[in-house]
Design an enzyme around this catalytic site. Sequence first.
Site, PDB file in Angstrom:
ATOM      1  CG  HIS A 197      83.285  53.908  20.049  1.00 41.36           C
ATOM      2  ND1 HIS A 197      82.612  52.993  20.813  1.00 41.36           N
ATOM      3  CD2 HIS A 197      84.489  54.086  20.653  1.00 41.36           C
ATOM      4  CE1 HIS A 197      83.354  52.650  21.852  1.00 41.36           C
ATOM      5  NE2 HIS A 197      84.508  53.293  21.769  1.00 41.36           N
TER       6      HIS A 197
HETATM    7  C1  UD1 Z   1      87.396  57.858  22.540  1.00 45.63           C
HETATM    8  C2  UD1 Z   1      88.546  56.962  22.951  1.00 45.63           C
HETATM    9  C3  UD1 Z   1      88.109  55.516  22.918  1.00 45.63           C
HETATM   10  C4  UD1 Z   1      86.877  55.315  23.771  1.00 45.63           C
HETATM   11  C5  UD1 Z   1      85.790  56.282  23.350  1.00 45.63           C
HETATM   12  C6  UD1 Z   1      84.619  56.203  24.283  1.00 45.63           C
HETATM   13  C7  UD1 Z   1      90.774  57.783  22.375  1.00 45.63           C
HETATM   14  C8  UD1 Z   1      91.913  57.667  21.452  1.00 45.63           C
HETATM   15  N1  UD1 Z   1      89.677  57.105  22.039  1.00 45.63           N
HETATM   16  O1  UD1 Z   1      87.043  57.531  21.204  1.00 45.63           O
HETATM   17  O2  UD1 Z   1      89.146  54.688  23.427  1.00 45.63           O
HETATM   18  O3  UD1 Z   1      86.435  54.000  23.639  1.00 45.63           O
HETATM   19  O4  UD1 Z   1      86.289  57.631  23.403  1.00 45.63           O
HETATM   20  O5  UD1 Z   1      83.448  56.681  23.686  1.00 45.63           O
HETATM   21  O6  UD1 Z   1      90.856  58.437  23.371  1.00 45.63           O
HETATM   22  N2  UD1 Z   1      83.053  63.766  18.781  1.00 45.63           N
HETATM   23  C9  UD1 Z   1      81.979  64.617  18.808  1.00 45.63           C
HETATM   24  N3  UD1 Z   1      81.449  64.927  20.022  1.00 45.63           N
HETATM   25  C10 UD1 Z   1      81.928  64.466  21.199  1.00 45.63           C
HETATM   26  C11 UD1 Z   1      83.031  63.595  21.150  1.00 45.63           C
HETATM   27  C12 UD1 Z   1      83.576  63.257  19.940  1.00 45.63           C
HETATM   28  O7  UD1 Z   1      81.512  65.084  17.770  1.00 45.63           O
HETATM   29  O8  UD1 Z   1      81.382  64.790  22.268  1.00 45.63           O
HETATM   30  C13 UD1 Z   1      83.622  63.405  17.463  1.00 45.63           C
HETATM   31  C14 UD1 Z   1      84.660  64.401  16.983  1.00 45.63           C
HETATM   32  O9  UD1 Z   1      84.564  64.482  15.603  1.00 45.63           O
HETATM   33  C15 UD1 Z   1      85.958  63.728  17.340  1.00 45.63           C
HETATM   34  C16 UD1 Z   1      85.611  62.248  17.133  1.00 45.63           C
HETATM   35  O10 UD1 Z   1      84.252  62.146  17.550  1.00 45.63           O
HETATM   36  O11 UD1 Z   1      87.029  64.122  16.539  1.00 45.63           O
HETATM   37  C17 UD1 Z   1      86.452  61.293  17.907  1.00 45.63           C
HETATM   38  O12 UD1 Z   1      86.463  61.643  19.287  1.00 45.63           O
HETATM   39  P1  UD1 Z   1      87.669  61.140  20.216  1.00 45.63           P
HETATM   40  O13 UD1 Z   1      87.422  61.579  21.617  1.00 45.63           O
HETATM   41  O14 UD1 Z   1      88.977  61.507  19.616  1.00 45.63           O
HETATM   42  O15 UD1 Z   1      87.595  59.592  20.076  1.00 45.63           O
HETATM   43  P2  UD1 Z   1      86.377  58.604  20.287  1.00 45.63           P
HETATM   44  O16 UD1 Z   1      86.104  57.947  19.000  1.00 45.63           O
HETATM   45  O17 UD1 Z   1      85.270  59.307  20.990  1.00 45.63           O
HETATM   46  N1  UDP Z   2      76.959  54.188  26.986  1.00 43.40           N
HETATM   47  C1  UDP Z   2      75.911  55.089  27.150  1.00 43.40           C
HETATM   48  N2  UDP Z   2      75.200  55.461  26.047  1.00 43.40           N
HETATM   49  C2  UDP Z   2      75.455  54.961  24.799  1.00 43.40           C
HETATM   50  C3  UDP Z   2      76.522  54.039  24.655  1.00 43.40           C
HETATM   51  C4  UDP Z   2      77.253  53.678  25.766  1.00 43.40           C
HETATM   52  O1  UDP Z   2      75.642  55.530  28.264  1.00 43.40           O
HETATM   53  O2  UDP Z   2      74.755  55.343  23.843  1.00 43.40           O
HETATM   54  C5  UDP Z   2      77.758  53.830  28.166  1.00 43.40           C
HETATM   55  C6  UDP Z   2      77.883  52.353  28.418  1.00 43.40           C
HETATM   56  O3  UDP Z   2      76.848  51.902  29.266  1.00 43.40           O
HETATM   57  C7  UDP Z   2      79.255  52.233  29.068  1.00 43.40           C
HETATM   58  C8  UDP Z   2      80.039  53.365  28.459  1.00 43.40           C
HETATM   59  O4  UDP Z   2      79.085  54.268  27.912  1.00 43.40           O
HETATM   60  O5  UDP Z   2      79.152  52.427  30.471  1.00 43.40           O
HETATM   61  C9  UDP Z   2      80.933  52.796  27.380  1.00 43.40           C
HETATM   62  O6  UDP Z   2      81.421  53.811  26.594  1.00 43.40           O
HETATM   63  P1  UDP Z   2      82.008  53.560  25.142  1.00 43.40           P
HETATM   64  O7  UDP Z   2      81.441  52.350  24.552  1.00 43.40           O
HETATM   65  O8  UDP Z   2      81.826  54.835  24.427  1.00 43.40           O
HETATM   66  O9  UDP Z   2      83.562  53.427  25.446  1.00 43.40           O
HETATM   67  P2  UDP Z   2      84.555  52.207  25.757  1.00 43.40           P
HETATM   68  O10 UDP Z   2      84.027  51.474  26.923  1.00 43.40           O
HETATM   69  O11 UDP Z   2      84.644  51.378  24.514  1.00 43.40           O
HETATM   70  O12 UDP Z   2      85.844  52.884  26.022  1.00 43.40           O
END
Ligand code: UD1
Ligand code: UDP
Length: 352
Positions: A197
């Site tokens: 992601h």
């Molecule tokens: C965010 C964090 C990242 C973390 C990740 C965990 C920032 C800058 N990034 O990344 O560090 O590792 O969360 O998963 O804070 N979206 C949906 N539904 C949701 C959430 C997101 O559709 O429930 C889509 C939207 O299009 C959104 C995009 O994902 O614009 C990115 O979401 P965002 O929360 O900005 O960043 P992540 O890639 O989720």
């Molecule tokens: N995770 C989950 N379902 C998924 C992918 C990840 O429950 O499909 C959990 C995973 O076990 C971990 C957390 O989400 O505890 C990690 O989140 P993510 O990889 O989105 O974020 P990051 O750790 O890179 O910030």
Amino acid sequence: MKVLSVVGTRPNFVKETLINKEFKNRGVQEVLVHTGQHYDYEMSRVFFQELAIPDPDYHMQVSTGLPGRQTAEIIQSLESIIVEEKPDVTLVYGDVTSTLAAALASVKLNVPVAHVEAGVRTLARYNPEEINRRATDSVSELLLANCQDAYDELVKENHTGSKISLTGDIMQDILLHTVKRFDVPVYRGEYSLCTLHRAENVDNKDNLSAILAGLAASGEKIIFPVHPRTRKRLVEFDLWDQYQNSEAIDFSEPCGYLEFVRLLAGANKVVTDSGGVRRESYILAKPTIVAIDITWFPCLIKSGWKIVAGPNRDKITDAIRNFEPPQEHPVLFGDGRACLKIVDAIVDYFGS
Ligand code: UD1
Ligand code: UDP
């Protein structure tokens, strides 16, 4: 004493689980705020349900999109909550936009901040998570490191006026607790697990294409729960149609935590760009292939259990086929009691 805990994304919810219960055990009042950064059922509500996290006391609905706007909206909404609630400390987790926004909102109202997972560093200055970590650490008064590398970084940076504490990793606590509670078998099964992601990977067509090509060429069955950001890009870059019926890659919705832990526990190897999943994968003794060039947790590379393939097709294929770690598997993320140490540190430092 009153703690304002701010969560917003999937990994924050996982980390909050045991802390929330430990605050209750100690009689510490916790006000829980969800910023709404993650909002799909599979990215948010499912964690509250499965992990029995109470409903947030405040649930904002910040807009998605550019990080500055999201940061500003969280600061603005949180300000009135902090003024109303008058917490003794604000607790933030990790390195997401919600983490930094909450830390800024808090210190600007003279409420100190405790940061769980302080001190994690990479050399990539413009990586969004690195900006969030460095800026959050610079304003936090209690810096809680999850591993020795992070602790050493904080000491080196000389955070005058802040307290640094090595607690171990709260993600390890909840993972081990879940494996034990649900009797999840941990073995190297007949598939590998992939999560992706990071903006650097999934927003870049060449990188995302190369990683998928590397997975598909490996000959291994790949189970791939797809983050919504990644799904959007797969569709936009015409990769979804190309791979969704392929024999090699099995795309699914993002999993709830329990399902994900089961998948992880039964995986042969793990390919990921996640900060959390690479640690969980190490903890369950899976050979881990990191599909991004930016690296965190040098201890994982030193252990020999993590290999950095980056978004490189051939390196990913080769690592899935051939990478095997050494026999030794040192303890890197504490003794499974990070939760107690984090709550102890907060109560000792901020409790009256
Ligand atoms: C965010 C964090 C990242 C973390 C990740 C965990 C920032 C800058 N990034 O990344 O560090 O590792 O969360 O998963 O804070 N979206 C949906 N539904 C949701 C959430 C997101 O559709 O429930 C889509 C939207 O299009 C959104 C995009 O994902 O614009 C990115 O979401 P965002 O929360 O900005 O960043 P992540 O890639 O989720
Ligand atoms: N995770 C989950 N379902 C998924 C992918 C990840 O429950 O499909 C959990 C995973 O076990 C971990 C957390 O989400 O505890 C990690 O989140 P993510 O990889 O989105 O974020 P990051 O750790 O890179 O910030």
